[in-house]
Write an enzyme that holds these catalytic residues in place. Structure first.
Site, PDB file in Angstrom:
ATOM      1  N   ASN A  44       0.877  -1.178   0.000  1.00  0.00           N
ATOM      2  CA  ASN A  44       0.000   0.000   0.000  1.00  0.00           C
ATOM      3  C   ASN A  44       0.917   1.231   0.000  1.00  0.00           C
ATOM      4  O   ASN A  44       2.119   1.101   0.280  1.00  0.00           O
ATOM      5  CB  ASN A  44      -0.976  -0.048   1.192  1.00  0.00           C
ATOM      6  CG  ASN A  44      -0.288   0.148   2.541  1.00  0.00           C
ATOM      7  OD1 ASN A  44       0.472   1.102   2.733  1.00  0.00           O
ATOM      8  ND2 ASN A  44      -0.535  -0.754   3.489  1.00  0.00           N
ATOM      9  N   ASP A  84       2.727  -8.504   8.891  1.00  0.00           N
ATOM     10  CA  ASP A  84       1.438  -7.799   8.973  1.00  0.00           C
ATOM     11  C   ASP A  84       0.388  -8.563   9.789  1.00  0.00           C
ATOM     12  O   ASP A  84      -0.748  -8.119   9.906  1.00  0.00           O
ATOM     13  CB  ASP A  84       0.892  -7.523   7.561  1.00  0.00           C
ATOM     14  CG  ASP A  84       1.474  -6.245   6.959  1.00  0.00           C
ATOM     15  OD1 ASP A  84       2.007  -5.407   7.718  1.00  0.00           O
ATOM     16  OD2 ASP A  84       1.381  -6.085   5.725  1.00  0.00           O
ATOM     17  N   ARG A 104       0.483 -11.553   2.206  1.00  0.00           N
ATOM     18  CA  ARG A 104      -0.331 -11.767   3.409  1.00  0.00           C
ATOM     19  C   ARG A 104      -1.098 -13.089   3.370  1.00  0.00           C
ATOM     20  O   ARG A 104      -1.644 -13.517   4.402  1.00  0.00           O
ATOM     21  CB  ARG A 104      -1.308 -10.591   3.629  1.00  0.00           C
ATOM     22  CG  ARG A 104      -0.618  -9.267   3.956  1.00  0.00           C
ATOM     23  CD  ARG A 104      -1.534  -8.286   4.676  1.00  0.00           C
ATOM     24  NE  ARG A 104      -1.866  -8.727   6.036  1.00  0.00           N
ATOM     25  CZ  ARG A 104      -2.666  -8.071   6.866  1.00  0.00           C
ATOM     26  NH1 ARG A 104      -3.236  -6.946   6.486  1.00  0.00           N
ATOM     27  NH2 ARG A 104      -2.924  -8.529   8.081  1.00  0.00           N
ATOM     28  N   ARG A 130      -8.943  -4.158  -1.886  1.00  0.00           N
ATOM     29  CA  ARG A 130      -8.607  -5.390  -1.180  1.00  0.00           C
ATOM     30  C   ARG A 130      -9.710  -6.441  -1.194  1.00  0.00           C
ATOM     31  O   ARG A 130      -9.428  -7.630  -1.135  1.00  0.00           O
ATOM     32  CB  ARG A 130      -8.244  -5.074   0.279  1.00  0.00           C
ATOM     33  CG  ARG A 130      -7.004  -4.197   0.437  1.00  0.00           C
ATOM     34  CD  ARG A 130      -5.784  -4.879  -0.150  1.00  0.00           C
ATOM     35  NE  ARG A 130      -4.569  -4.134   0.071  1.00  0.00           N
ATOM     36  CZ  ARG A 130      -3.816  -4.232   1.157  1.00  0.00           C
ATOM     37  NH1 ARG A 130      -4.166  -5.037   2.134  1.00  0.00           N
ATOM     38  NH2 ARG A 130      -2.713  -3.520   1.258  1.00  0.00           N
ATOM     39  N   HIS A 171      -8.535   0.412   2.712  1.00  0.00           N
ATOM     40  CA  HIS A 171      -9.510  -0.405   3.450  1.00  0.00           C
ATOM     41  C   HIS A 171     -10.630   0.524   3.942  1.00  0.00           C
ATOM     42  O   HIS A 171     -10.356   1.680   4.291  1.00  0.00           O
ATOM     43  CB  HIS A 171      -8.860  -1.016   4.707  1.00  0.00           C
ATOM     44  CG  HIS A 171      -8.128  -2.309   4.492  1.00  0.00           C
ATOM     45  ND1 HIS A 171      -6.994  -2.624   5.196  1.00  0.00           N
ATOM     46  CD2 HIS A 171      -8.402  -3.392   3.702  1.00  0.00           C
ATOM     47  CE1 HIS A 171      -6.580  -3.833   4.830  1.00  0.00           C
ATOM     48  NE2 HIS A 171      -7.398  -4.320   3.929  1.00  0.00           N
ATOM     49  N   ASP A 175     -11.937   0.668   6.784  1.00  0.00           N
ATOM     50  CA  ASP A 175     -11.697   1.174   8.144  1.00  0.00           C
ATOM     51  C   ASP A 175     -10.609   2.251   8.205  1.00  0.00           C
ATOM     52  O   ASP A 175     -10.204   2.675   9.278  1.00  0.00           O
ATOM     53  CB  ASP A 175     -11.408   0.028   9.137  1.00  0.00           C
ATOM     54  CG  ASP A 175     -10.059  -0.645   8.920  1.00  0.00           C
ATOM     55  OD1 ASP A 175      -9.295  -0.230   8.030  1.00  0.00           O
ATOM     56  OD2 ASP A 175      -9.768  -1.611   9.666  1.00  0.00           O
ATOM     57  N   ALA A 202       3.051   1.079   8.134  1.00  0.00           N
ATOM     58  CA  ALA A 202       2.546  -0.058   7.346  1.00  0.00           C
ATOM     59  C   ALA A 202       1.140   0.219   6.842  1.00  0.00           C
ATOM     60  O   ALA A 202       0.515  -0.638   6.217  1.00  0.00           O
ATOM     61  CB  ALA A 202       2.552  -1.321   8.187  1.00  0.00           C
ATOM     62  N   CYS A 207      -6.968  -1.269  13.178  1.00  0.00           N
ATOM     63  CA  CYS A 207      -6.378  -2.386  12.412  1.00  0.00           C
ATOM     64  C   CYS A 207      -5.747  -3.426  13.326  1.00  0.00           C
ATOM     65  O   CYS A 207      -5.549  -4.569  12.917  1.00  0.00           O
ATOM     66  CB  CYS A 207      -5.254  -1.903  11.511  1.00  0.00           C
ATOM     67  SG  CYS A 207      -5.667  -0.630  10.385  1.00  0.00           S
TER      68      CYS A 207
HETATM   69  N1  ARG Z   1       0.232  -3.469   5.826  1.00  0.00           N
HETATM   70  C1  ARG Z   1      -1.096  -3.947   6.037  1.00  0.00           C
HETATM   71  C2  ARG Z   1      -1.765  -4.181   4.689  1.00  0.00           C
HETATM   72  O1  ARG Z   1      -1.480  -3.440   3.765  1.00  0.00           O
HETATM   73  C3  ARG Z   1      -1.867  -2.989   6.876  1.00  0.00           C
HETATM   74  C4  ARG Z   1      -3.236  -3.459   7.245  1.00  0.00           C
HETATM   75  C5  ARG Z   1      -4.058  -2.408   7.917  1.00  0.00           C
HETATM   76  N2  ARG Z   1      -5.283  -2.934   8.377  1.00  0.00           N
HETATM   77  C6  ARG Z   1      -6.472  -2.321   8.337  1.00  0.00           C
HETATM   78  N3  ARG Z   1      -7.452  -2.852   8.984  1.00  0.00           N
HETATM   79  N4  ARG Z   1      -6.696  -1.244   7.639  1.00  0.00           N
HETATM   80  O2  ARG Z   1      -2.539  -5.082   4.522  1.00  0.00           O
END
Ligand code: ARG
Length: 270
Positions: free
Chosen positions: A20, A64, A89, A136, A165, A167, A253, A259
């Site tokens: 990201n 992560d 991931r 995502r 995301h 959130d 990150a 998160c």
């Molecule tokens: N580096 C992780 C990713 O890109 C961060 C995840 C953040 N999580 C969230 N709930 N927004 O997947």
């Protein structure tokens, strides 16, 4: 106890890849500071706010995993497991699945072709399942999740890569109030969100970039990122107790407070 979260200690947390716009291999994390910040969040939740927190063992090579919100979504003691978009991931899924099996949850997996990143992109508030798709999670996955949780789906297309995301740009505070960053969605979807949450609070870009929409809400207590004076003041005026926490190492990150937790139980819903 009405609230229960799952967290993963940051033992192996680092920036090992870029998936990201926040992540840069040239900007690694300060491990000991990350640990201190994570510990403070954990203590705040357990000691001060009174939330029960379960832990999953971190796994070397899966940095992560600390962001448990992306692991899946829990509904009525069923765990709907994520199908991560990025190969980096994807191996996390098996570890999360085992944890939920060992803890006697029913585990549901969605068809492999559909990406779904759990509570990062889908959460229930009131009568709705709010979902964000595009970067995502796939819209089709949300249709299936909405059927499983038997809620009406309100799905929005995410448009700004920095808010990849749901959130990161939308945070329901109650059935009628939410924080949101308007430019995270297209105009039609923004209007639709506002129609369904009449008291939405539009946040400024500078506070959106501090991840104010990645706050954790526990009843009338809101754990917010640090450096968001305008929104936190507004929340206080609305009667919320606000707990700002500095999670700067996790911003590297692309994440913040919310998160780092996955909801296992909330207000009696297990
Ligand atoms: N580096 C992780 C990713 O890109 C961060 C995840 C953040 N999580 C969230 N709930 N927004 O997947």
């Amino acid at each position: 106890m009405p609230f229960k979260f799952l967290m993963c200690p940051p033992d192996y947390y680092e920036i090992a890849y870029e998936i990201n716009p926040w992540m840069s291999l040239r900007r690694n994390v300060n491990r000991s500071l990350a640990r201190t910040q994570w510990d403070l969040l954990y203590k705040l939740l357990t000691d001060q706010i009174g939330v029960q927190v379960e832990l999953i063992y971190p796994v070397k090579g899966l940095p992560d995993m600390v962001f448990t919100a992306s692991a899946g979504m829990v509904w009525n003691h069923t765990f709907i497991r994520s199908n991560f978009r990025h190969k980096q991931r994807q191996p996390e899924a098996a570890f999360f699945e085992s944890w939920f099996q060992e803890n006697h949850y029913d585990v549901i997996t969605l068809p492999k072709v559909l990406c779904f990143e759990g509570e990062s992109d889908a959460f229930v508030a009131g009568n709705y399942l709010f979902c964000g798709y595009h970067f995502r999670s796939d819209l089709q996955a949300h249709h299936l999740v909405a059927e499983l949780v038997q809620k009406e789906m309100l799905s929005v297309a995410l448009t700004d890569e920095r808010f990849y995301h749901l959130d990161t740009c939308f945070c329901p505070i109650s059935d009628k109030t939410a924080l949101y960053y308007g430019k995270g969605f297209n105009e039609h979807d923004e209007r639709n969100l506002r129609k369904h949450i009449p008291n939405s609070i539009l946040v400024r870009i500078d506070e959106a970039l501090q991840f104010i929409c990645n706050s954790i809400v526990v009843g009338n207590k809101v754990i917010t990122p640090a450096k968001c004076p305008q929104t936190t003041e507004m929340l206080r005026l609305l009667g919320y107790q606000v707990y700002p926490v500095d999670l700067s190492e996790f911003t590297k990150a692309g994440g913040n407070a919310k998160c780092l937790v996955l909801t296992l139980e909330r207000n009696g819903t297990t």
